[in-house]
Scaffold this active site. Structure first.
Site, PDB file in Angstrom:
ATOM      1  CE1 TYR A  57      -3.168  -2.931   0.315  1.00 43.16           C
ATOM      2  CE2 TYR A  57      -3.531  -2.394   2.610  1.00 43.16           C
ATOM      3  CZ  TYR A  57      -3.802  -3.184   1.511  1.00 43.16           C
ATOM      4  OH  TYR A  57      -4.720  -4.203   1.623  1.00 43.16           O
ATOM      5  CB  SER A 150      -4.722 -11.878   2.081  1.00 40.01           C
ATOM      6  OG  SER A 150      -5.637 -10.994   1.503  1.00 40.01           O
ATOM      7  CG  ASN A 151      -6.675 -11.736  -2.072  1.00 34.70           C
ATOM      8  OD1 ASN A 151      -7.839 -11.392  -2.255  1.00 34.70           O
ATOM      9  ND2 ASN A 151      -5.735 -10.890  -1.669  1.00 34.70           N
ATOM     10  CD  GLN A 170      -7.175  -8.743   4.553  1.00 28.80           C
ATOM     11  OE1 GLN A 170      -7.212  -7.743   3.840  1.00 28.80           O
ATOM     12  NE2 GLN A 170      -6.344  -8.854   5.576  1.00 28.80           N
ATOM     13  CE1 TYR A 198     -10.302  -7.508  -1.332  1.00 26.30           C
ATOM     14  CE2 TYR A 198      -9.223  -9.289  -0.141  1.00 26.30           C
ATOM     15  CZ  TYR A 198      -9.607  -8.699  -1.341  1.00 26.30           C
ATOM     16  OH  TYR A 198      -9.288  -9.306  -2.532  1.00 26.30           O
ATOM     17  N   PRO A 200     -15.894  -5.099   2.838  1.00 24.28           N
ATOM     18  CG  PRO A 200     -15.916  -4.380   5.071  1.00 24.28           C
ATOM     19  CD  PRO A 200     -15.014  -4.523   3.880  1.00 24.28           C
ATOM     20  CG  LEU A 201     -18.875  -0.976   3.962  1.00 26.13           C
ATOM     21  CD1 LEU A 201     -18.559   0.443   4.410  1.00 26.13           C
ATOM     22  CD2 LEU A 201     -20.257  -1.398   4.459  1.00 26.13           C
ATOM     23  CE  LYS A 209     -19.086   6.565  -0.828  1.00 21.45           C
ATOM     24  NZ  LYS A 209     -18.021   6.793   0.150  1.00 21.45           N
TER      25      LYS A 209
END
Length: 318
Positions: A57, A150-151, A170, A198, A200-201, A209
């Protein structure tokens, strides 16, 4: 916020974790360090003590921002970071961990995760036994407290588990993205492996929105997200309309409802990112939303308006 045990380790995490991909700036538009630091501090003040980052990141920038925000409360928080697919050879894992420790200004990482399976993004194929040997060594040294992946698919997870204890997976997981339920989740439940989800939205889609005609900047990673395209996006809008009355009943936002649903699933915890401090505080409050069994089933059925039409690919982006 009541903590949960991470797998069978002695690490305790909050069911809502804060994700800090955006703090790295790379692949995100309009991110300021000061806002990221303020958001991370606000999450901590609101009860979130577990923070997820990765060496990739912003090439360590996210880790540095996490340290800047939290160094004074290091003994009260849990750091989760990740080693990327191009650093999975024995010596490279050790070096990557040392870099992350330096970036995070700490002498231990609570959860150290393999970010993507070996071979991803055209990386060199490294046997999982070699990578796990390095991770087990770091754990023996006390530099990491728990190992996660993860993944990974169920098959990849099972293979890794032959060489050491895996305490978390994850995956991408949300009401609108549920492939893990068919693949690795039953294995995680059987073997007491925590799921730290990850997106989650669904990268903000579940906040409600974005209007029906929304278009992303081509530089934004969401421009290629399958959920934001064509009929998938229209179905998501229909599902959001049906979720509104349930959120209203609980006096919460759609995002809080989606997070509350997720952390009520078996072994599941949610990593929610936040650009601004107000979003971080709102995410933390999702832990207070208590859904009945009937409501969980109602929300589950609404989510299937979207997920029943997706293929079995676990990758969210085209």
């Amino acid at each position: 916020m009541e903590k949960r045990r991470l797998g069978t380790s002695d690490v305790q995490i909050t069911p809502i974790l804060m994700g800090t991909w955006q703090a790295g700036k790379k692949m995100w538009v309009g991110i300021e360090d000061a806002d990221s630091i303020k958001a991370i501090k606000a999450a901590y003040e609101a009860g979130i003590t577990t923070f997820d980052t990765a060496e990739v990141y912003g090439d360590g920038h996210s880790e540095q921002i996490v340290a800047e925000a939290l160094s004074d409360v290091r003994d009260r928080v849990q750091y989760a970071t990740k080693v990327f697919a191009n650093h999975l050879k024995y010596d490279l894992v050790i070096e990557a961990c040392d870099r992350s420790l330096k970036n995070l200004k700490t002498d231990y990482i609570d959860l150290y995760q393999i970010h993507w399976p070996s071979g991803s993004f055209n990386s060199e194929k490294v046997p999982i036994s070699e990578t796990m040997k390095a991770l087990n060594y770091l754990k023996e040294q006390g530099k990491i407290r728990a190992i996660g992946v993860s993944n990974f698919s169920r098959a990849q997870l099972q293979e890794a588990a032959q060489y050491g204890r895996i305490d978390s997976l994850q995956p991408p997981y949300s009401l609108f993205w549920r492939q893990v339920e068919k693949d690795a989740m039953p294995y995680c439940v059987e073997n007491n492996i925590s799921i730290v989800a990850y997106s989650p939205l669904a990268q903000g889609l579940l906040t409600g929105k974005f209007p029906a005609d929304h278009k992303f900047d081509s530089q934004d990673n969401r421009a290629k997200n399958k959920l934001f395209q064509g009929e998938n996006y229209q179905r998501a809008q229909q599902a959001l309309d049906k979720l509104h009355p349930i959120a209203d009943r609980h006096n919460c936002t759609l995002a809080q409802l989606a997070l509350a649903w997720l952390i009520a699933q078996p072994q599941a915890n949610a990593i929610a990112g936040a650009r601004h401090f107000s979003q971080a505080i709102a995410n933390a409050k999702a832990a207070d939303v208590k859904l009945s069994e009937e409501e969980l089933q109602e929300i589950d059925a609404i989510g299937r308006i979207v997920t029943d039409h997706l293929d079995d690919s676990s990758i969210m982006w085209n």
